[in-house]
Design a protein around this motif. Structure first.
Motif, PDB file in Angstrom:
ATOM      1  N   LYS A  92       0.848  -1.181   0.000  1.00 16.28           N
ATOM      2  CA  LYS A  92       0.000   0.000   0.000  1.00 16.28           C
ATOM      3  C   LYS A  92       0.889   1.237   0.000  1.00 16.28           C
ATOM      4  N   ASN A  93       0.486   2.216  -0.804  1.00 16.60           N
ATOM      5  CA  ASN A  93       1.350   3.385  -0.994  1.00 16.60           C
ATOM      6  C   ASN A  93       0.539   4.671  -0.914  1.00 16.60           C
ATOM      7  N   TRP A  94       0.540   5.281   0.243  1.00 15.21           N
ATOM      8  CA  TRP A  94      -0.217   6.499   0.452  1.00 15.21           C
ATOM      9  C   TRP A  94       0.248   7.619  -0.484  1.00 15.21           C
ATOM     10  N   LEU A  95       1.539   7.756  -0.675  1.00 14.91           N
ATOM     11  CA  LEU A  95       2.041   8.839  -1.508  1.00 14.91           C
ATOM     12  C   LEU A  95       1.602   8.681  -2.963  1.00 14.91           C
ATOM     13  N   LEU A 334      -1.015   5.933   7.520  1.00 17.43           N
ATOM     14  CA  LEU A 334      -0.966   5.902   6.061  1.00 17.43           C
ATOM     15  C   LEU A 334       0.393   5.356   5.607  1.00 17.43           C
ATOM     16  N   PRO A 335       0.474   4.067   5.300  1.00 22.34           N
ATOM     17  CA  PRO A 335       1.760   3.453   4.944  1.00 22.34           C
ATOM     18  C   PRO A 335       2.196   3.759   3.516  1.00 22.34           C
ATOM     19  N   ASP A 343       9.461   0.265   4.347  1.00 21.38           N
ATOM     20  CA  ASP A 343       8.124   0.658   4.787  1.00 21.38           C
ATOM     21  C   ASP A 343       8.179   1.861   5.727  1.00 21.38           C
ATOM     22  N   GLN A 344       7.360   2.855   5.410  1.00 19.80           N
ATOM     23  CA  GLN A 344       7.230   4.047   6.234  1.00 19.80           C
ATOM     24  C   GLN A 344       5.740   4.286   6.497  1.00 19.80           C
ATOM     25  N   VAL A 345       5.435   5.131   7.470  1.00 18.38           N
ATOM     26  CA  VAL A 345       4.047   5.448   7.787  1.00 18.38           C
ATOM     27  C   VAL A 345       3.928   6.930   8.127  1.00 18.38           C
ATOM     28  N   GLN A 346       2.929   7.580   7.552  1.00 17.75           N
ATOM     29  CA  GLN A 346       2.604   8.948   7.932  1.00 17.75           C
ATOM     30  C   GLN A 346       1.382   8.886   8.844  1.00 17.75           C
ATOM     31  N   TYR A 347       1.445   9.600   9.970  1.00 13.31           N
ATOM     32  CA  TYR A 347       0.363   9.527  10.954  1.00 13.31           C
ATOM     33  C   TYR A 347      -0.400  10.847  11.048  1.00 13.31           C
TER      34      TYR A 347
END
Length: 416
Positions: A92-95, A334-335, A343-347
């Motif tokens: 999954k890619n929020w960006l 939002l991963p 893997d990164q996540v925006q919160y």
């Protein structure tokens, strides 16, 4: 665990939303309305006949009218492929998701749509309390203001997914979901054609042609209809006649679409003059990570999140554009993979209005995209309080807020 219910899941409520996947390829189009095989087609026909008989008996709609309307219904193999879950290697890619929807072409179209419907949007905002930017953002993300409403016959889509859903672990529940939507479609179209429910077992006064046109109208791959991509159940429950012509037309009437989106949001708890979400403070990311459980439920108070360093004090102060300290919230994760594939996540901290958008499409990606699209159109993600708060927690009138935003807009100028 991240909250990741696919776009299709929200089709229960609407909708589902179009934010459709890529348009079917020529190969997919070539197999539209062709049965997988004779066994599948026979089972499909039998199950469809049983459902039509049930609806006829329960709603006192003449069975011959229903059989005539569905006489050419077919399974669509391409639809079955589109609803399959992503592969196990899919990240999954929020960006990437955000980039797809918050982009120049869609934003330009949004400003044009707003200018064309400015007076009505202002009226609806004042009556419903739902900001014009939010309404415009939703319709833009859904269909780019009617440019992408789907190319499948809705009766074929819902019939396929009701009786020929692909072999997945949740097949029984998915098929039941679409059986219910198929029933809703029949009742919606019967009513549009002049029928009454129950109809006293009479087709007198029914506009058969109109009934069939309704059944055959285009939809998304999940059965969502029109500019705002409402599922049949949502059309029956939340769609309204915005232009006052005596009928609801979400495909051709922007006013009907605008008023219906606003009504949906209002009925699902939109709070007048309140923000949608807040970014997590840099020093509160670890605390947010611990609280992120993927559940879209308001479970923490803003004060609790301030105490944990996730929010700052200003975000718990109405006079500073925040919310009341005892307001409820939840953690939005939002991963996305970074440039090295890590893997990164925006919160974010989701507030009540974020949850309301989630009711439109059960996806954090979608809700945050709507919020940021609206901000790009001039929406102020803060409380509208400008003086001592009244009992409701909001002192600025929606009319004043609307006038201010429209002036700003003039100057500047929808699957997870």
């Amino acid at each position: 665990m991240s909250f990741r219910i696919s776009y299709l899941l929200f089709a229960i409520t609407l909708i589902g939303c179009s934010s459709t996947p890529n348009q079917p390829t020529q190969t997919q189009q070539s197999i539209v309305n062709q049965a997988d095989d004779s066994v599948t087609e026979a089972r499909f026909s039998q199950n469809l006949q049983e459902l039509l008989s049930q609806v006829s008996q329960a709603q006192e709609i003449p069975l011959p009218s229903l059989e005539s309307g569905f006489s050419d219904a077919k399974t669509i193999p391409a639809i079955r492929k589109l609803v399959l879950p992503p592969s196990g290697t899919f990240k999954k890619n929020w960006l990437a998701y955000r980039k797809r929807f918050i982009e120049p072409v869609r934003l330009k179209a949004g400003k044009a749509f707003w200018e064309q419907n400015q007076g009505f949007l202002s009226q609806v905002e004042q009556e419903s309390g739902v900001p014009a930017e939010i309404i415009v953002a939703i319709i833009g993300i859904e269909t780019i203001y009617g440019r992408q409403t789907g190319s499948f016959r809705v009766k074929d889509v819902l019939s396929t997914l009701a009786f020929s859903y692909p072999e997945t672990p949740n097949k029984p529940s998915r098929e039941q979901l679409f059986k219910d939507q198929l029933k809703e479609l029949i009742l919606m179209c019967w009513s549009e054609a002049g029928g009454k429910l129950p109809s006293n077992n009479s087709a007198q006064g029914i506009n058969t042609a109109r009934f069939n046109v309704c059944l055959n109208q285009n939809s998304s791959y999940a059965g969502a209809i029109g500019l705002p991509q409402f599922m049949p159940s949502s059309i029956r429950s939340f769609a309204v006649d915005g232009d006052g012509d005596g009928q609801i037309d979400l495909r051709q009437s922007p006013k009907d679409a605008i008023a219906s989106v606003a009504n949906f949001m209002k009925k699902h708890g939109w709070q007048l003059g309140m923000p949608i979400s807040f970014p997590v403070q840099a020093n509160g990311i670890n605390a947010a990570k611990e609280l992120a459980d993927g559940e879209p439920q308001l479970k923490f108070t803003v004060q609790e999140l301030i105490d944990k360093g996730i929010l700052n004090k200003k975000q718990g102060d109405l006079q500073s554009g925040g919310v009341e300290p005892q307001s409820k919230a939840f953690i939005v994760d939002l991963p996305y993979p970074d440039k090295d594939g890590i893997d990164q996540v925006q919160y974010f901290v989701g507030l009540n209005n974020f949850l309301t958008i989630v009711q439109y499409n059960r996806s954090y990606f979608y809700a945050q995209s709507v919020a940021e699209f609206a901000e790009a159109l001039g929406y102020k993600n803060q409380s509208a309080v400008t003086s001592a708060p009244v009992k409701t927690g909001i002192s600025a009138t929606n009319t004043e807020k609307s006038k201010s935003k429209k002036t700003s807009s003039k100057k500047k100028a929808k699957p997870n």
